[in-house]
Design a protein around this motif. Structure first.
Motif, PDB file in Angstrom:
ATOM      1  N   THR B 313       0.802  -1.215  -0.119  1.00  0.00           N
ATOM      2  CA  THR B 313       0.281   0.282   0.246  1.00  0.00           C
ATOM      3  C   THR B 313       0.424   1.244   0.414  1.00  0.00           C
ATOM      4  OG1 THR B 313      -0.219  -0.149   2.438  1.00  0.00           O
ATOM      5  CG2 THR B 313      -2.168  -0.941   1.633  1.00  0.00           C
ATOM      6  N   LYS B 373      -6.568   5.000   0.219  1.00  0.00           N
ATOM      7  CA  LYS B 373      -5.385   3.827  -0.820  1.00  0.00           C
ATOM      8  C   LYS B 373      -5.217   2.255  -0.464  1.00  0.00           C
ATOM      9  CE  LYS B 373      -0.967   4.948   0.185  1.00  0.00           C
ATOM     10  NZ  LYS B 373      -0.197   5.418   0.621  1.00  0.00           N
ATOM     11  N   HIS B 376      -7.826   0.631  -1.998  1.00  0.00           N
ATOM     12  CA  HIS B 376      -7.933   0.800  -3.967  1.00  0.00           C
ATOM     13  C   HIS B 376      -7.530  -0.139  -4.565  1.00  0.00           C
ATOM     14  CE1 HIS B 376      -9.664   4.294  -4.935  1.00  0.00           C
ATOM     15  NE2 HIS B 376      -9.107   4.783  -4.739  1.00  0.00           N
ATOM     16  N   THR B 377      -5.667  -0.748  -2.659  1.00  0.00           N
ATOM     17  CA  THR B 377      -5.193  -1.071  -3.712  1.00  0.00           C
ATOM     18  C   THR B 377      -5.225  -2.761  -3.526  1.00  0.00           C
ATOM     19  OG1 THR B 377      -3.155  -0.285  -2.494  1.00  0.00           O
ATOM     20  CG2 THR B 377      -3.035  -2.570  -2.705  1.00  0.00           C
ATOM     21  N   MET B 380      -7.272  -3.680  -6.384  1.00  0.00           N
ATOM     22  CA  MET B 380      -6.806  -3.885  -8.028  1.00  0.00           C
ATOM     23  C   MET B 380      -6.678  -4.644  -8.508  1.00  0.00           C
ATOM     24  SD  MET B 380      -4.414  -0.488  -9.130  1.00  0.00           S
ATOM     25  CE  MET B 380      -4.930  -0.161  -8.113  1.00  0.00           C
ATOM     26  N   ARG B 387     -12.507  -3.127 -11.711  1.00  0.00           N
ATOM     27  CA  ARG B 387     -11.361  -2.544 -11.038  1.00  0.00           C
ATOM     28  C   ARG B 387     -11.657  -1.181 -10.410  1.00  0.00           C
ATOM     29  NH1 ARG B 387      -6.752  -2.637 -13.514  1.00  0.00           N
ATOM     30  NH2 ARG B 387      -6.565  -4.588 -13.631  1.00  0.00           N
ATOM     31  N   SER B 388     -12.243  -0.716 -11.416  1.00  0.00           N
ATOM     32  CA  SER B 388     -12.376   0.907 -11.678  1.00  0.00           C
ATOM     33  C   SER B 388     -14.222   1.292 -11.423  1.00  0.00           C
ATOM     34  CB  SER B 388     -12.711   1.739 -12.934  1.00  0.00           C
ATOM     35  OG  SER B 388     -11.766   1.951 -13.970  1.00  0.00           O
ATOM     36  N   MET B 391     -13.596   0.600  -7.270  1.00  0.00           N
ATOM     37  CA  MET B 391     -13.042   1.784  -6.279  1.00  0.00           C
ATOM     38  C   MET B 391     -13.912   2.672  -6.590  1.00  0.00           C
ATOM     39  SD  MET B 391      -9.069   1.717  -8.650  1.00  0.00           S
ATOM     40  CE  MET B 391      -7.945   0.591  -7.941  1.00  0.00           C
ATOM     41  N   LYS B 392     -14.543   2.924  -7.562  1.00  0.00           N
ATOM     42  CA  LYS B 392     -15.443   3.849  -7.979  1.00  0.00           C
ATOM     43  C   LYS B 392     -16.304   3.992  -6.496  1.00  0.00           C
ATOM     44  CE  LYS B 392     -15.653   4.443 -12.182  1.00  0.00           C
ATOM     45  NZ  LYS B 392     -16.182   5.067 -12.696  1.00  0.00           N
ATOM     46  N   PHE B 395     -15.690   5.401  -3.125  1.00  0.00           N
ATOM     47  CA  PHE B 395     -16.397   6.547  -2.524  1.00  0.00           C
ATOM     48  C   PHE B 395     -17.768   6.662  -2.807  1.00  0.00           C
ATOM     49  CE2 PHE B 395     -13.065   6.982  -4.338  1.00  0.00           C
ATOM     50  CZ  PHE B 395     -12.044   7.899  -3.599  1.00  0.00           C
TER      51      PHE B 395
END
Lengths: 402, 402
Positions: B313, B373, B376-377, B380, B387-388, B391-392, B395
């Motif tokens: 990370t 972070k 996200h890791t 990944m 993946r995207s 990650m979104k 949030f």
């Protein structure tokens, strides 16, 4: 023995390259051909389609006698730095000539322009700075500044990619006061078409890569047999031909785990760009997608690709600073040689002022660390145990001999 | 409403956890159960088998009323820091009790030992230091120092993992002068076997994960139905259950592109360890392989796994320094709640001195950056566009409600 120097990427080696070697040897009356070749990452900021070892084999099997590596610190740079590094290596190897392909195909304007710009250096530098401040890219600034200073007679079209590289080779020769005579050969398709035998057999490396990656068209007619065989073997052994999309997850991972400070320390990351990078990476689903989101008028596509390469390899401003103000390579990494290449090396060995490295363990330099890191990054996309094996190869492989 | 606090990982939620909730509620006479749960990376320095969102769902469906995240900066730490962070959150949420599982199963020795060590603090700290200097691991040093100071009567076996965690929960309560009453429930298999209904249905989370990853044994008898369904859905939607080997290529890539200086800046990387890491990563073909090469008497496996998590990370010493000397969490991230949990939150809302975050965009803190972070890791390793998307989600996801 008279040695001809070439600056190459061979991504991959094709018939146009073969033609260039043949014509250059005729033109320069050289006995031996030395190619300084980019390693696994190239000037446009992208991974080579196959490794430097396989590209070295292609070159040796098609008429090159000695292949040495242009270090990462020069190979992934704008034309000026790229040319300085390449010329310094050819000069260190006592080449008597350098022959580059250009859109123009005549050497005298390259010489005149350089002499002319030496006279008008201050004005020229100031004009470039002004144009960059106004928000255009570096190559555009260079072209505009040049146009404003020069008259018709001295005109050399510096918006053409091979003219600009050639201009910088000649500039580097002047700057380093190298004992190298520059030559050029026309390399537009028109130029090639004049030669009956090449006409249906020449295609650009870009279009060859496109055909290779899409598997839509055969490439046999555009490349020597050796290239075709080497590409096939590589794909069989490694399971792929490299392109940016293979590395996108590593790029995304690096950006998303780096602090803003870390990102700003990366070479070529300018003030403000780090926020733009960070903002766009979250949404991007692939490299092409990311680049399109990142692109602005201010930065060329190539510049941004190089920046991504430096993030991918985590190359910092500090690490790059070791190229120094002279931008001359502190070592020569030997990738491969023919019998003749080896003989030539024997004749100049005693006069060499820069160390020639055939085994990584024998030499240490911060710039060599970058080459090793770039090579490891390039191999990172393979599955284990192939990944570890190729990484160890980087240390264990002796120069290729044919 | 009286709130019971639990410190959990639920990796995954199983019948033993259910038993612990039921017994704890009886013991403490609580109306509502609050779990402070590690996020996507756990105390042993490994990725959770499924995301914190799915683990939150499991918890809510099995009797927990409020799930909040133990920030990465506390969740991936040795017992002391882990406990300080967790207790600070339960105190901030006005829990009247904390009930932990322990090998011992009686609370009074935990209280006595802490009082005793407060009296002998200086001697104790000095002994620990001496043992560490002699080359043993931190947990061994702690146990030895404790044994040398204490007499039979005060004996609490601090070499047992749950006793040591419990010891630190109580220590944290004393230190923070928290209004929390500590309780403990015996959690050895013997302890469970006394309960007729749990006897054939209890297995450790470790053995359940092993069965899940190897697909060799069914786990239905050891987990609530909700866990089984959630695990199945996760694997279907995301294509995998997470384990370290999935992240090995990212770990290898990070280590091989970091400078020694960068590596040394990573949290928990001590002098000399960076060379050991670098030397072993080139050869290692997988995470298990790497860990076995890295292991020495001086560092526990868990300590090294945590170190690898911080490298993965890219968590630096500087970033971790924001936990401050008090080691109390500056925010409470809400992951999910039942109707009752929501009501409870309503009753304490006005007395909260630490912000409760239900949307990431509403709060900023360097420690929250680490949670993001880490998340996200964790995501990944999925292919794009998953993946995207995940990650979104980090949030966009509002707290889960059941």
């Amino acid at each position: 023995m008279k040695a001809l120097g070439l600056v190459v990427e061979y991504n991959p080696f094709h018939n146009g390259h073969f033609y260039h070697i043949t014509e250059s040897k005729k033109e320069t009356k050289a006995d031996v051909v030395i190619a300084v070749m980019s390693g696994n990452f190239l000037q446009r900021g992208e991974p080579a389609i196959v490794s430097k070892w396989t590209r070295t084999k292609m070159a040796l099997q098609s008429g090159v006698d000695l292949v040495v590596e242009l270090p990462y610190a020069f190979a992934t740079q704008k034309a000026e730095t790229f040319a300085n590094g390449a010329v310094s290596i050819l000069e260190a190897l006592h080449c008597h000539s350098l022959c580059f392909g250009s859109e123009l195909g005549e050497i005298s304007p390259f010489l005149h322009v350089n002499e002319f710009l030496i006279q008008k250096k201050e004005q020229y530098d100031m004009l470039i700075k002004q144009h960059i401040t106004s928000g255009v890219s570096y190559p555009s600034a260079l072209t505009s500044a040049f146009k404003e200073l020069s008259n018709e007679e001295e005109m050399l079209d510096l918006s053409l990619p091979n003219n600009i590289l050639g201009f910088h080779y000649v500039k580097a020769i002047y700057r380093q006061q190298a004992n190298i005579k520059p030559y050029t050969i026309k390399r537009t398709s028109a130029g090639f078409h004049e030669q009956a035998f090449v006409s249906p057999t020449i295609a650009s490396a870009t279009s060859i890569r496109k055909a290779l990656l899409s598997k839509e068209k055969p490439i046999t007619q555009y490349v020597p047999k050796a290239t075709f065989q080497n590409l096939g073997e590589y794909e069989q052994n490694y399971g792929l031909l490299h392109h940016w999309e293979h590395y996108f997850h590593l790029l995304k991972y690096t950006i998303m785990t780096m602090s803003n400070e870390d990102l700003f320390n990366i070479y070529e990351v300018e003030e403000g760009l780090e926020n733009r990078i960070r903002k766009n990476i979250l949404e991007a689903e692939g490299f092409q997608d990311f680049m399109e989101r990142l692109k602005t008028k201010r930065y060329t596509w190539t510049r941004l690709q190089r920046l991504c390469t430096h993030i991918l390899t985590r190359t910092t401003k500090k690490q790059m600073s070791y190229i120094g103000p002279n931008q001359e390579s502190p070592y020569i990494r030997l990738l491969g040689m023919s019998q003749l290449g080896q003989e030539y090396l024997g004749t100049v060995k005693k006069q060499l002022v820069v160390p020639v490295i055939s085994k990584l363990s024998t030499f240490q330099h911060p710039l060599l660390e970058l080459d090793i890191k770039a090579s490891h990054t390039y191999n990172m996309i393979f599955p284990e145990p192939l990944r570890s094996k190729t990484m160890k190869t980087e240390f264990a492989t002796p120069p290729i001999r044919i």
